[in-house]
Design a protein around this motif. Structure first.
Motif, mmCIF file in Angstrom:
data_model
loop_
_atom_site.group_PDB
_atom_site.id
_atom_site.type_symbol
_atom_site.label_atom_id
_atom_site.label_comp_id
_atom_site.label_asym_id
_atom_site.label_seq_id
_atom_site.Cartn_x
_atom_site.Cartn_y
_atom_site.Cartn_z
ATOM 1 N N SER A 255 0.821 -1.216 0.000
ATOM 2 C CA SER A 255 0.000 0.000 0.000
ATOM 3 C C SER A 255 0.849 1.257 0.000
ATOM 4 O O SER A 255 0.438 2.298 -0.537
ATOM 5 C CB SER A 255 -0.926 -0.001 1.218
ATOM 6 N N ALA A 256 2.042 1.213 0.599
ATOM 7 C CA ALA A 256 2.871 2.425 0.710
ATOM 8 C C ALA A 256 3.591 2.759 -0.586
ATOM 9 O O ALA A 256 3.722 3.941 -0.944
ATOM 10 C CB ALA A 256 3.886 2.257 1.844
ATOM 11 N N PHE A 257 4.062 1.735 -1.322
ATOM 12 C CA PHE A 257 4.912 2.009 -2.485
ATOM 13 C C PHE A 257 4.327 1.520 -3.808
ATOM 14 O O PHE A 257 4.771 1.947 -4.870
ATOM 15 C CB PHE A 257 6.292 1.389 -2.266
ATOM 16 N N SER A 258 3.366 0.598 -3.764
ATOM 17 C CA SER A 258 2.710 0.100 -4.989
ATOM 18 C C SER A 258 3.741 -0.243 -6.059
ATOM 19 O O SER A 258 3.650 0.186 -7.219
ATOM 20 C CB SER A 258 1.726 1.146 -5.522
ATOM 21 N N ASP A 259 4.734 -1.049 -5.675
ATOM 22 C CA ASP A 259 5.838 -1.401 -6.560
ATOM 23 C C ASP A 259 5.863 -2.920 -6.738
ATOM 24 O O ASP A 259 6.225 -3.649 -5.800
ATOM 25 C CB ASP A 259 7.156 -0.909 -5.960
ATOM 26 N N PRO A 260 5.516 -3.448 -7.911
ATOM 27 C CA PRO A 260 5.525 -4.907 -8.122
ATOM 28 C C PRO A 260 6.894 -5.549 -7.906
ATOM 29 O O PRO A 260 6.974 -6.696 -7.463
ATOM 30 C CB PRO A 260 5.069 -5.055 -9.581
ATOM 31 N N VAL A 261 7.955 -4.813 -8.231
ATOM 32 C CA VAL A 261 9.301 -5.366 -8.026
ATOM 33 C C VAL A 261 9.562 -5.576 -6.539
ATOM 34 O O VAL A 261 10.060 -6.627 -6.117
ATOM 35 C CB VAL A 261 10.368 -4.440 -8.642
ATOM 36 N N LEU A 262 9.217 -4.586 -5.725
ATOM 37 C CA LEU A 262 9.384 -4.719 -4.278
ATOM 38 C C LEU A 262 8.520 -5.855 -3.736
ATOM 39 O O LEU A 262 8.970 -6.628 -2.878
ATOM 40 C CB LEU A 262 9.028 -3.406 -3.588
ATOM 41 N N ASP A 263 7.312 -5.981 -4.236
ATOM 42 C CA ASP A 263 6.435 -7.063 -3.789
ATOM 43 C C ASP A 263 7.076 -8.422 -4.077
ATOM 44 O O ASP A 263 7.022 -9.336 -3.245
ATOM 45 C CB ASP A 263 5.078 -6.976 -4.488
ATOM 46 N N THR B 212 16.702 -1.679 1.611
ATOM 47 C CA THR B 212 17.807 -1.936 0.679
ATOM 48 C C THR B 212 17.373 -1.647 -0.749
ATOM 49 O O THR B 212 18.138 -1.064 -1.541
ATOM 50 C CB THR B 212 18.279 -3.394 0.813
ATOM 51 N N TYR B 213 16.159 -2.051 -1.087
ATOM 52 C CA TYR B 213 15.643 -1.776 -2.434
ATOM 53 C C TYR B 213 15.530 -0.270 -2.673
ATOM 54 O O TYR B 213 15.904 0.226 -3.753
ATOM 55 C CB TYR B 213 14.282 -2.452 -2.588
ATOM 56 N N ILE B 214 15.037 0.466 -1.700
ATOM 57 C CA ILE B 214 14.947 1.933 -1.826
ATOM 58 C C ILE B 214 16.334 2.531 -1.967
ATOM 59 O O ILE B 214 16.552 3.445 -2.786
ATOM 60 C CB ILE B 214 14.210 2.519 -0.607
ATOM 61 N N ASN B 215 17.287 2.040 -1.192
ATOM 62 C CA ASN B 215 18.658 2.555 -1.283
ATOM 63 C C ASN B 215 19.270 2.257 -2.654
ATOM 64 O O ASN B 215 20.029 3.078 -3.194
ATOM 65 C CB ASN B 215 19.528 1.950 -0.181
ATOM 66 N N THR C 284 14.752 5.895 -10.171
ATOM 67 C CA THR C 284 13.922 6.896 -9.499
ATOM 68 C C THR C 284 13.725 6.486 -8.046
ATOM 69 O O THR C 284 13.748 5.303 -7.712
ATOM 70 C CB THR C 284 12.551 7.025 -10.182
ATOM 71 N N VAL C 285 13.537 7.465 -7.195
ATOM 72 C CA VAL C 285 13.303 7.207 -5.785
ATOM 73 C C VAL C 285 11.803 7.022 -5.554
ATOM 74 O O VAL C 285 11.011 7.833 -6.035
ATOM 75 C CB VAL C 285 13.844 8.358 -4.912
ATOM 76 N N PRO C 286 11.378 5.956 -4.829
ATOM 77 C CA PRO C 286 9.946 5.737 -4.597
ATOM 78 C C PRO C 286 9.305 6.905 -3.857
ATOM 79 O O PRO C 286 9.902 7.518 -2.978
ATOM 80 C CB PRO C 286 9.913 4.457 -3.750
ATOM 81 N N HIS C 287 8.068 7.185 -4.225
ATOM 82 C CA HIS C 287 7.300 8.224 -3.545
ATOM 83 C C HIS C 287 6.560 7.609 -2.353
ATOM 84 O O HIS C 287 6.290 6.409 -2.310
ATOM 85 C CB HIS C 287 6.304 8.872 -4.501
ATOM 86 N N VAL C 288 6.208 8.443 -1.403
ATOM 87 C CA VAL C 288 5.498 7.979 -0.210
ATOM 88 C C VAL C 288 4.065 8.489 -0.258
ATOM 89 O O VAL C 288 3.780 9.497 -0.904
ATOM 90 C CB VAL C 288 6.195 8.466 1.083
ATOM 91 N N ALA D 180 17.920 12.989 0.189
ATOM 92 C CA ALA D 180 16.797 13.364 1.047
ATOM 93 C C ALA D 180 15.529 12.622 0.647
ATOM 94 O O ALA D 180 14.744 12.188 1.501
ATOM 95 C CB ALA D 180 16.568 14.875 0.983
ATOM 96 N N GLN D 181 15.308 12.476 -0.662
ATOM 97 C CA GLN D 181 14.143 11.726 -1.132
ATOM 98 C C GLN D 181 14.219 10.261 -0.675
ATOM 99 O O GLN D 181 13.216 9.683 -0.252
ATOM 100 C CB GLN D 181 14.047 11.806 -2.658
ATOM 101 N N GLY D 182 15.403 9.690 -0.779
ATOM 102 C CA GLY D 182 15.572 8.318 -0.305
ATOM 103 C C GLY D 182 15.380 8.200 1.196
ATOM 104 O O GLY D 182 14.818 7.215 1.692
#
Length: 508
Positions: A70-78, A189-192, A279-283, A457-459
């Motif tokens: 719900s926070a990132f809606s990223d299939p790769v992260l899922d 780690t994925y966000i980084n 790109t850095v994920p949005h919140v 900062a975005q990360g």
């Protein structure tokens, strides 16, 4: 020692039988449980969060167990989280520790019931020859078994079962805690990784801008408008900026290696999975955090500490029970069948007994053990209260870091935009001869730093949000209700079945 002499049933009178059975029922029915009975100790929970009135927080809605979706809606992260849950070796080890605790509980339950200590049997066929005379063929069959039952007069065995049950629940809480930690580590780690990829892209964008600055300085030098110093300064800045890219690529590969460990796979296996845009994920605009009281049931480390405390509380009663006599009942049941020779026929025999042992001369040691168990319990009370207190601090720290990092990002975005515009202005003014190249260099250096700071900062905002969910204890609920064996991958279960088939009943 337990008596093992067989007596013919004809010698046991009905009066003796009634007396023995009466004693047995008396002891079974009169058992009690020596205390103290466990009661969870009080803990201090704050009524509200410090920043709960911030419009970016929702305290009325509970944390979503699948918060990363719900926070990132990223299939790769899922996909990465799913693979970590399936293959992470630390998580698998925790499930196996929980499985061990489950079997210890089963053993403790089994100890409450009668135990067959020994089964003896004999099959014998013989013929004797003496002075040339052959005797008859003789067959002898013999079977008996010894059964004992420790009477739980003072609740010692029941306390041990309760303690083992609490230990099992603590081991499951340990698994849950590791689960949400692994999920959070994968997400961070994925966000980084995506952040570093974006930093590399920003560095390359600045390299392109600085090459344009070098080209302009060389053109002006060739036109005789400036000295060679401007071009040399531009080349120095460009080379230093180019050198930052390999350094960032080192960090990127190290992050990939870290993620590979979390996923339980070799690093090169991630190349296809991580071919994502830099790109850095949005919140999300609003984050559900619930209330502080929810921590007691959400945080696995709190549940683990409380269950360890409960397990230790039962051991106080176990230690107290050792101060009193321990009673056991038992008996022998046997049969003998002899054919041929002088004795013919069969005989049934049995023996029943009641025994007790009492460590009356070890009272000093036993009392010290009661004190030891109680002191250990009191220490775990302090540990439990500390865990609850630390949990609240963790959440407050995570919330303030998340909110303030968003505020920082806004200022950095303004600074980065101004920096980009200053580069364009400096180029225009330098070409027109209005400023020296030192001013251009300053704007180029500032732009590189500001753009990189903005990405970092975005990360930080995204990873801070992950830390909020981790501190709230969200995520373990996805496996709620599953037993340890169900938490193991199929290949692990198959390995265990190849060694022993005794896991079959648990798999039914």
């Amino acid at each position: 020692m337990k008596r093992r002499t067989l007596h013919n049933s004809s010698y046991i009178s009905s009066i003796s039988q009634r007396l023995a059975l009466g004693i047995i029922y008396l002891f079974i029915g009169s058992g009690c449980m020596l205390g103290p009975d466990y009661v969870p100790p009080p803990v201090t929970i704050e009524d509200s969060w410090v920043y709960q009135n911030d419009k970016r927080l929702d305290i009325l809605e509970a944390v979503n167990p699948f918060w990363w979706q719900s926070a990132f809606s990223d299939p790769v992260l899922d996909e990465l989280v799913a693979q970590a849950i399936e293959n992470n070796l630390e998580l698998r080890s925790a499930a196996l520790r929980a499985l061990q605790a489950q079997q210890l509980l089963a053993i403790a339950i089994g100890d409450q019931y009668p135990q067959i200590q020994q089964i003896e049997g004999l099959v014998d066929r013989s013929k004797y020859v003496r002075s040339g005379i052959t005797g008859n063929l003789q067959s002898e069959y013999y079977l008996n078994f010894n059964l004992t039952w420790e009477l739980d007069m003072w609740g010692q065995l029941r306390r041990l079962v309760n303690s083992a049950a609490a230990d099992f629940e603590a081991s499951m809480a340990e698994y849950d805690g590791l689960l949400i930690s692994i999920i959070a580590q994968v997400a961070q780690t994925y966000i980084n990784i995506r952040t570093v990829k974006r930093r590399i892209e920003v560095a390359r964008e600045n390299i392109r801008i600085q090459r344009e600055g070098l080209r302009i300085a060389e053109v002006k030098f060739q036109a005789g408008e400036v000295s060679a110093l401007d071009a040399e300064q531009a080349q120095t800045l460009l080379s230093n900026t180019e050198a930052t890219v390999p350094g960032l690529e080192i960090i990127l590969q190290q992050l990939k290696n870290t993620l590979a460990i979390l996923l339980g796979m070799p690093p090169h296996s991630l190349n296809d999975i991580l071919s994502v845009s830099p790109t850095v994920p949005h919140v999300p605009a609003i984050t559900a955090i619930g209330m502080p009281q929810d921590l007691l049931r959400q945080r696995p480390d709190i549940r683990q500490a409380e269950r360890l405390l409960a397990a230790q509380g039962e051991l106080i009663g176990v230690a107290r029970a050792e101060l009193y006599p321990n009673f056991s009942i038992g008996g022998l049941i046997g049969a003998i069948d002899i054919r041929g020779g002088q004795l013919n026929g069969s005989s049934d025999a049995w023996d029943i007994f009641l025994e007790f042992d009492w460590n009356i001369f070890n009272y000093g040691r036993l009392r010290n053990n009661v004190r030891l168990q109680d002191a250990t319990f009191q220490q775990l009370v302090s540990d439990y209260q500390q865990v609850v207190l630390q949990a609240q601090v963790d959440v407050e720290n995570a919330i303030v870091a998340y909110l303030k990092s968003q505020e920082q990002q806004v200022f950095y975005e303004t600074a980065a935009q101004a920096s980009r515009e200053s580069v364009d202005l400096s180029f225009t003014q330098y070409i027109g001869g209005e400023i020296e190249f030192n001013t251009v260099i300053t704007t180029l250096v500032s732009n590189l730093n500001q753009q990189d700071i903005l990405v970092v900062a975005q990360g930080a905002v995204a990873t801070s949000l992950v830390q909020v969910y981790l501190s709230l204890g969200g995520g373990w609920q996805i496996n709620d209700g599953l037993m340890p064996l169900e938490l193991l991958p199929e290949e692990t279960i198959e390995d265990m079945l190849r060694r022993t088939h005794y896991w079959d009943k648990l798999l039914d």
